[in-house]
Write an enzyme that holds these catalytic residues in place. Structure first.
Site, PDB file in Angstrom:
ATOM      1  N   LEU A  39      37.362  -6.221  19.237  1.00 54.71           N
ATOM      2  CA  LEU A  39      37.522  -7.667  19.121  1.00 54.71           C
ATOM      3  C   LEU A  39      38.444  -7.961  17.945  1.00 54.71           C
ATOM      4  O   LEU A  39      38.298  -7.389  16.866  1.00 54.71           O
ATOM      5  CB  LEU A  39      36.161  -8.330  18.899  1.00 54.71           C
ATOM      6  CG  LEU A  39      36.168  -9.839  18.642  1.00 54.71           C
ATOM      7  CD1 LEU A  39      36.687 -10.590  19.861  1.00 54.71           C
ATOM      8  CD2 LEU A  39      34.767 -10.323  18.275  1.00 54.71           C
ATOM      9  N   VAL A  40      39.396  -8.870  18.164  1.00 55.41           N
ATOM     10  CA  VAL A  40      40.386  -9.192  17.132  1.00 55.41           C
ATOM     11  C   VAL A  40      40.217 -10.643  16.689  1.00 55.41           C
ATOM     12  O   VAL A  40      40.097 -11.545  17.522  1.00 55.41           O
ATOM     13  CB  VAL A  40      41.824  -8.972  17.643  1.00 55.41           C
ATOM     14  CG1 VAL A  40      42.831  -9.233  16.522  1.00 55.41           C
ATOM     15  CG2 VAL A  40      41.991  -7.557  18.188  1.00 55.41           C
TER      16      VAL A  40
ATOM     17  N   ASP B 250      52.250   1.880  26.728  1.00 50.96           N
ATOM     18  CA  ASP B 250      51.645   0.638  27.206  1.00 50.96           C
ATOM     19  C   ASP B 250      52.480  -0.565  26.780  1.00 50.96           C
ATOM     20  O   ASP B 250      51.947  -1.601  26.389  1.00 50.96           O
ATOM     21  CB  ASP B 250      50.216   0.519  26.673  1.00 50.96           C
ATOM     22  CG  ASP B 250      49.393  -0.502  27.457  1.00 50.96           C
ATOM     23  OD1 ASP B 250      49.713  -0.752  28.637  1.00 50.96           O
ATOM     24  OD2 ASP B 250      48.426  -1.044  26.893  1.00 50.96           O
TER      25      ASP B 250
END
Length: 380
Positions: A33-34, A141
């Site tokens: 989670l940021v 990515d």
């Protein structure tokens, strides 16, 4: 000893030092989670990520170790910069990086980019890739959500959670599929830095078009879209396919000739932009342009400066990559990396240096997309 504050954010317990205030959730990164947070020491906003369950298994611990090692090693103006790492009393790991106003995906969702933005952004992407690849690292990515941009048009590549030297198994993220190189879909046993060039080519096409070039619904549809535009894979590509099922699928495709890429972009697109696109979107990676050569392309001449496109000091040390260690050992190694980082002053990425001699209007993006850059300052 640092003092810690506890809070619950989106159902997740955050335990962070008093250095940071005004935490606001901004999304989920790779395995964490940021939150945005204001750093009271540097007086700057940062992205603070809590690494989710880093020691739940050896594979997660190894991934965390890899990401920390890469963030410590890779230092470049077009790569996200590490600001802080700390371990909470509950033994969770938190990683702070610089925070930019938005990402390329959000900009593209509003309206097509002006050609000047596409040109300047792809230059910065390739400048960052030249450095990454010189360190013997593949991002793997690269996509618009991993391209961060601020109001001055400074661009930074982020999220090295999937970065590798090489990786035989492709990852299955749907959001990544649009930008995935053909050699990964063809299940090659080994692939190289060229996969990032393909992804960057897809991003350039999307910036020019205002929509994704290969929006595949699944792997099969994705490959059909690619061959519809670029034609059937050449013999040089078929010879490297090791899977019988993959070979059977490729041989079953109808015969298709490559299309002129000028037909898939707006009519007023710069000829040099189309030519660079042709060199990046090549099915055979062995003849796909490198980041270093792409920077020399006429399309990027307004920004190209061989004296200001640095490479890494040396290759990244991947000796740990083949280690099969218990999670307890990875934990000790992670703690060692954190202590090593904290034993020296945290390096400051500084401001971008591209604006000094660049012909680009660095406030233009703020005028075009001001809604994304409203909350740039710290707490009043």
């Amino acid at each position: 000893m640092a003092e810690f504050v506890r809070a619950e954010i989106l159902g997740t317990k955050f335990e962070y030092t008093t250095r940071y205030v005004n935490l606001q959730p901004i999304g989920m990164g790779s395995f964490g989670l940021v939150c945005s947070a204001f750093d009271q020491i540097t007086q700057q906003l940062v992205a603070l990520k809590k690494v989710m369950k880093p020691f739940d298994g050896s594979s997660l611990a190894k991934r965390t170790y890899r990401e920390i090692k890469l963030l410590k090693y890779l230092r470049h103006e077009n790569l996200i910069c590490l600001r802080d790492i700390f371990i909470s009393p509950l033994e969770d790991i938190y990683i702070a990086t610089e925070l930019l106003g938005t990402d390329l995906s959000r900009l593209l969702s509003v309206k097509p980019l002006d050609s000047q933005f596409a040109q300047y952004f792809i230059y910065q992407i390739l400048r960052g890739l030249k450095y990454i690849h010189s360190a013997n690292v593949i991002h793997r990515d690269l996509k618009p959500t991993n391209i961060l941009i601020n109001e001055n048009c400074d661009l930074k590549i982020c999220d090295f959670g999937l970065a590798r030297l090489q990786e035989p198994q492709m990852t299955g993220y749907v959001s990544t599929r649009y930008y995935r190189a053909p050699e990964i879909m063809l299940t090659w046993q080994r692939y190289g830095v060229q996969v990032d060039i393909w992804s960057a080519g897809c991003i350039l096409a999307e910036m020019l078009r205002g929509k994704p070039l290969f929006p595949g619904k699944d792997h099969v549809h994705q490959f059909h879209l690619i061959t519809n535009i670029l034609g059937n894979p050449p013999k040089s590509v078929l010879e490297k396919i090791t899977s019988k099922n993959t070979m059977k699928f490729v041989q079953s495709l109808p015969s298709r000739e490559p299309r002129d890429l000028s037909t898939i972009v707006p009519k007023d697109t710069d000829f040099d932009a189309i030519d660079l696109l042709k060199k990046m979107l090549v099915i055979d990676p062995d003849i796909r342009v490198s980041a270093q050569d792409a920077l020399r392309h006429p399309y990027l001449a307004p920004y190209h400066d061989p004296t200001d496109e640095p490479v890494a000091a040396g290759p990244f040390d991947w000796s740990f990559n083949n280690m099969d260690l218990p999670k307890e050992t990875w934990k000790v190694m992670i703690y060692s990396e954190v202590l090593d980082y904290l034993s020296v002053d945290s390096p400051d990425s500084g401001s971008m240096a591209l604006g000094g001699s660049s012909p680009f209007d660095h406030r233009a993006l703020d005028r075009e997309f001001s809604e994304f850059f409203d909350d740039r300052e710290g707490p009043m």
